[in-house]
Write a protein that holds these residues in place. Structure first.
Motif, PDB file in Angstrom:
ATOM      1  N   THR A 153       0.849  -1.181   0.000  1.00 47.46           N
ATOM      2  CA  THR A 153       0.000   0.000   0.000  1.00 47.46           C
ATOM      3  C   THR A 153       0.888   1.236   0.000  1.00 47.46           C
ATOM      4  O   THR A 153       2.115   1.135   0.140  1.00 47.46           O
ATOM      5  CB  THR A 153      -0.917   0.038   1.227  1.00 47.46           C
ATOM      6  N   GLU A 154       0.266   2.397  -0.109  1.00 50.71           N
ATOM      7  CA  GLU A 154       1.053   3.635  -0.152  1.00 50.71           C
ATOM      8  C   GLU A 154       1.857   3.836   1.128  1.00 50.71           C
ATOM      9  O   GLU A 154       2.917   4.482   1.120  1.00 50.71           O
ATOM     10  CB  GLU A 154       0.117   4.827  -0.372  1.00 50.71           C
ATOM     11  N   ASP A 155       1.386   3.297   2.264  1.00 47.25           N
ATOM     12  CA  ASP A 155       2.104   3.450   3.529  1.00 47.25           C
ATOM     13  C   ASP A 155       3.363   2.596   3.607  1.00 47.25           C
ATOM     14  O   ASP A 155       4.164   2.756   4.531  1.00 47.25           O
ATOM     15  CB  ASP A 155       1.171   3.082   4.696  1.00 47.25           C
ATOM     16  N   ASP A 156       3.521   1.680   2.665  1.00 44.10           N
ATOM     17  CA  ASP A 156       4.697   0.803   2.682  1.00 44.10           C
ATOM     18  C   ASP A 156       5.915   1.431   2.018  1.00 44.10           C
ATOM     19  O   ASP A 156       7.022   0.871   2.115  1.00 44.10           O
ATOM     20  CB  ASP A 156       4.379  -0.516   1.968  1.00 44.10           C
ATOM     21  N   ALA A 157       5.739   2.555   1.326  1.00 49.99           N
ATOM     22  CA  ALA A 157       6.871   3.182   0.635  1.00 49.99           C
ATOM     23  C   ALA A 157       7.983   3.527   1.616  1.00 49.99           C
ATOM     24  O   ALA A 157       7.738   4.148   2.648  1.00 49.99           O
ATOM     25  CB  ALA A 157       6.406   4.440  -0.097  1.00 49.99           C
TER      26      ALA A 157
END
Length: 330
Positions: A286-290
């Motif tokens: 997800t975007e939070d994993d970047a």
């Protein structure tokens, strides 16, 4: 800078642009940048320009992608529409409020694209730390993670080529096709004749021999690019001129530098998402994993080490808590 505008670059300079033809003949507005931009920087310039102009949508296309109308296409019960009119129809569709969370419409992947400005702004624009390859993957995956939609659309024929057409008149098809001009409809060489008075050139009809000649030429150019064993984009380093001209860069050195920058971008992408392939959502990211995942996290040995590290950290926290309680008791 303004080298092309002032006609200071020669034809063999890799950065040559026929500024006067674009502005004076075709009436195109040319935006001059203060320096050369990477692909990601250029995309952010598109977004910035749209915000400055108040454009909710904009079209952009690859520089090596000629687009022409499909003159054989007809919708049942509809009048014929050119590529331009079909693209405008797609734009009008996307402007309807009920269309949903749209980010882009792609014509032949993204060779020609229609972009909804606010969608690209909402995800923070293009990541300029990934300058070239993989930056499109990063951008589009982040859009999909935000539940934006990217849909295919059709407006005409969009090609991917690595060379130019010598006779630009083929695009405008005014008068005869090249074969007709060369032979004038005769099977034997024509008799000598006095120079004719230049005719008034009128556009030929739809789906004409000249049109099919153009499609054949573009198809040949596209196959030539895709079949080039040296690579699809060798055309970018084909011009070696420009010595002594403003802002000259050695062609081979510049190509090497670009290649190094591309590889750097791939490394950044892998460090950002912990993997090289593009299908980020399919593996649960997800975007939070970047920037929060360990490179190679999908490998069994990496996962095993990560589990061991978490277990070790848990033991160390428990030990510290026990020591702190003992100190408190005293």
């Amino acid at each position: 800078m303004h080298s092309n505008q002032h006609g200071l670059l020669g034809l063999q300079n890799p950065f040559y642009l026929n500024y006067q033809r674009l502005t004076d003949l075709f009436g195109i507005k040319v935006i001059t940048t203060p320096t050369l931009l990477t692909f990601a920087q250029l995309q952010n310039l598109f977004i910035y320009t749209s915000l400055e102009k108040g454009w909710d949508h904009y079209f952009w296309a690859h520089m090596d992608s000629p687009a022409v109308s499909d003159e054989e296409y007809e919708e049942e019960g509809q009048i014929y529409k050119s590529l331009y009119m079909r693209a405008v129809t797609v734009l009008r569709e996307t402007m309807r409020p009920e269309y949903g969370p749209l980010a882009a419409r792609w014509f032949a992947y993204d060779r020609l694209s229609l972009v909804r400005t606010k969608a690209f702004v909402e995800v923070g624009g293009w990541d300029t730390l990934i300058p070239f390859y993989m930056t499109d993957c990063d951008m589009h995956e982040r859009l999909w993670m935000k539940r934006f939609v990217i849909e295919d659309a059709k407006a005409g024929l969009v090609y991917d080529v690595a060379s130019g057409i010598d006779d630009l008149e083929m695009f405008y098809r005014r008068g005869q096709s090249k074969a007709e001009r060369d032979n004038d409809g005769q099977t034997s060489p024509p008799e000598p004749r006095p120079p004719p008075t230049p005719p008034v050139m009128k556009p030929d009809g739809r789906n004409s021999p000249a049109y099919h000649e153009l499609l054949k030429k573009l198809d040949e150019m596209q196959r030539f690019k895709n079949d080039d064993k040296a690579g699809r984009n060798t055309w970018q380093s084909a011009q070696q001129g420009g010595q002594g001209e403003p802002f000259y860069r050695d062609g081979d050195g510049f190509e090497q530098g670009i290649s190094m920058t591309m590889n750097f971008g791939r490394d950044v992408f892998e460090a950002k998402w912990g993997r090289g392939p593009c299908n980020l959502r399919e593996v649960g990211l997800t975007e939070d994993d970047a920037w929060r995942v360990v490179p190679g996290w999908e490998k069994e040995e990496v996962q095993k080490k990560a589990r061991e590290d978490r277990e070790r950290e848990a033991r160390e926290r428990l030990k510290k808590e026990q020591e702190d309680r003992k100190k408190g008791d005293h």
